[in-house]
Design an enzyme around this catalytic site. Structure first.
Site: not given
Ligand code: HOZ
Length: 434
Positions: A150, A244, A272
């Site tokens: 992802y 990534d 992050k």
């Molecule tokens: N896509 C995020 C984790 N891989 C989730 C982010 C969130 O819900 O804050």
């Protein structure tokens, strides 16, 4: 630590009832809605160190860590003080400031393949911009991504995606034009032959984008030599390699997965940790490549809040602390102790699990076979995970509400906190067995 059964969830319930009327699923990001594990999410009032506290006053040991950024722990006093001070000088200028230069210097110093960097506001923005850069530079359209990886919710990337897309079982997203999605090719992670096949079938591949250590189908490390082979293959075809490192940057080593495995991508995306818990993203690469970005080059990308002084302050304070490399040894020790303890507790209860880990990033899969790609991750017993998740909550431990996410350990996860987690897991495994 309060037990979940001791207190009511009145306030969370009331907020959730209001939220679902106002926001899709009551949330601003899908995985938080607990759809994969059932039940209703807690609304969090505050967080400190290794714990979060909900609006009903229940405190949990937290392994979500805001999905990765909180490597120093929540509400780190130095970050809070720096933010308070920075806020008094204004929160956004829409003009260059000193802090973004300092954060860029810190990133260039740490991440081996980055000579120049552009700050953006999220990991999604970073990957979208990286792909545009790759397409713009190569003059090619096609992109390869890996099943279960992802890279945010950009149109080109919502094909066989991990994280919430996998969690909710949405194969691909409506709203992504077929003409765009057909430019995204996929291959299984950790499978070089399949990737070679893709290259045999398509000549115009601009970029291969990869999570060098996957976090979004749960934590899945690359097999020995795999990243190096992907690097060689992409170089041979004049295709740019994008790492990534939104999750892995400054997490698995100061220089990210590229430093850990000694494999250099052409473009790196970050997010992050480099924002210290505030919204941020960045992408970077060699000077030659980055000179294609406007205003130096013709490839356009811009952002009102990019490089804003608050995100830069929290990021810079975090990255300066991470210059102390002994931090990574501490995190390694703590997470290894945690994962060994969880494994032993599962075994004692007669429950089969596979725990994957790189540094302070980990996932416990309810699975019988090694998890090396999306096909094997997807064989995990999600129902059992859901029961374990709720049992852990009941025992005061907050895990990501999905089997397909990574857990994160911070510097605030002391020995004592890890011991309490393992003991909670022992009780949780016992309560779900059979
Ligand atoms: N896509 C995020 C984790 N891989 C989730 C982010 C969130 O819900 O804050």
């Amino acid at each position: 630590m309060s037990s979940a059964r001791e207190t009511t969830r009145d306030r969370s319930e009331e907020l959730f009832a209001r939220a679902v009327e106002l926001m899709p699923g009551g949330v601003n990001s899908p995985v938080r809605a607990f759809r994969a594990v059932g039940g209703m999410p807690q609304f969090i009032r505050s967080a400190n160190g290794a714990t979060i506290t909900d609006v009903d006053g229940r405190t949990y040991i937290d392994y979500v860590g805001s999905w990765g950024p909180m490597i120093l722990g929540h509400a780190d006093p130095e970050i809070v003080a720096a933010l308070q001070e920075a806020a008094t000088r204004g929160t956004s200028f829409g003009a260059p400031n000193e802090l973004e230069v300092e954060l860029a210097e810190e990133i260039v110093d740490a991440v081996p393949s980055i000579e120049m960097v552009r700050m953006v506001n999220s990991g999604t923005e970073a990957t979208m911009s990286a792909i545009r850069l790759a397409r713009g530079v190569t003059g090619r359209n096609k992109l390869v991504k890996f099943e279960g990886c992802y890279h945010g919710h950009g149109d080109s990337l919502l094909v066989k995606a991990g994280s919430g897309v996998a969690t909710l079982g949405l194969p691909d997203s409506p709203g992504v034009p077929a003409s765009l999605a057909e430019n995204t090719l996929t291959a299984p992670f950790n499978d070089l032959d399949s990737l070679e096949q893709v290259f045999k079938q398509h000549a115009d591949i601009a970029a291969v984008i990869i999570e060098p250590i996957v976090g979004n189908m749960g934590c899945v490390p690359p097999q020995e030599g795999y990243l190096k082979a992907v690097r060689e293959l992409t170089s041979r075809h004049g295709t740019l390699l994008i790492f990534d490192e939104v999750m892995t940057g400054f997490r698995v080593a100061r220089g990210g997965a590229q430093q850990l495995y000694g494999v250099m991508p052409d473009i790196t995306t970050l997010g992050k940790i480099i924002g210290g818990g505030l919204p941020v993203g960045a992408y970077g690469g060699s000077r030659d490549l980055m000179d294609h970005i406007a205003p130096v080059g013709p490839i356009y990308q811009a952002g009102t809040l990019s490089g804003n002084p608050l995100s830069m302050t929290a990021g810079l304070t975090t990255l300066k602390r991470l210059r102390d490399l002994s931090i990574y040894e501490t995190l390694e020790r703590a997470t290894s102790k945690l994962c060994n303890g969880l494994s032993a507790a599962a075994e004692d209860a007669g429950i089969e699990t596979v725990i994957n880990r790189v540094g302070s990033m980990w996932t416990g899969f309810f699975n019988r076979e090694p998890v090396t790609n999306w096909t094997t991750a997807n064989k995990s017993d999600r129902k059992l995970f859901g029961r374990f998740f709720h049992a852990m909550l009941d025992h005061g431990v907050y895990l990501a509400p999905s089997q397909f996410e990574a857990g994160f350990v911070s510097l605030a996860h002391s020995d004592e906190i890890i011991d309490r987690t393992i003991s909670a897991a022992g009780k949780a495994f016992d309560s779900i067995k059979g």
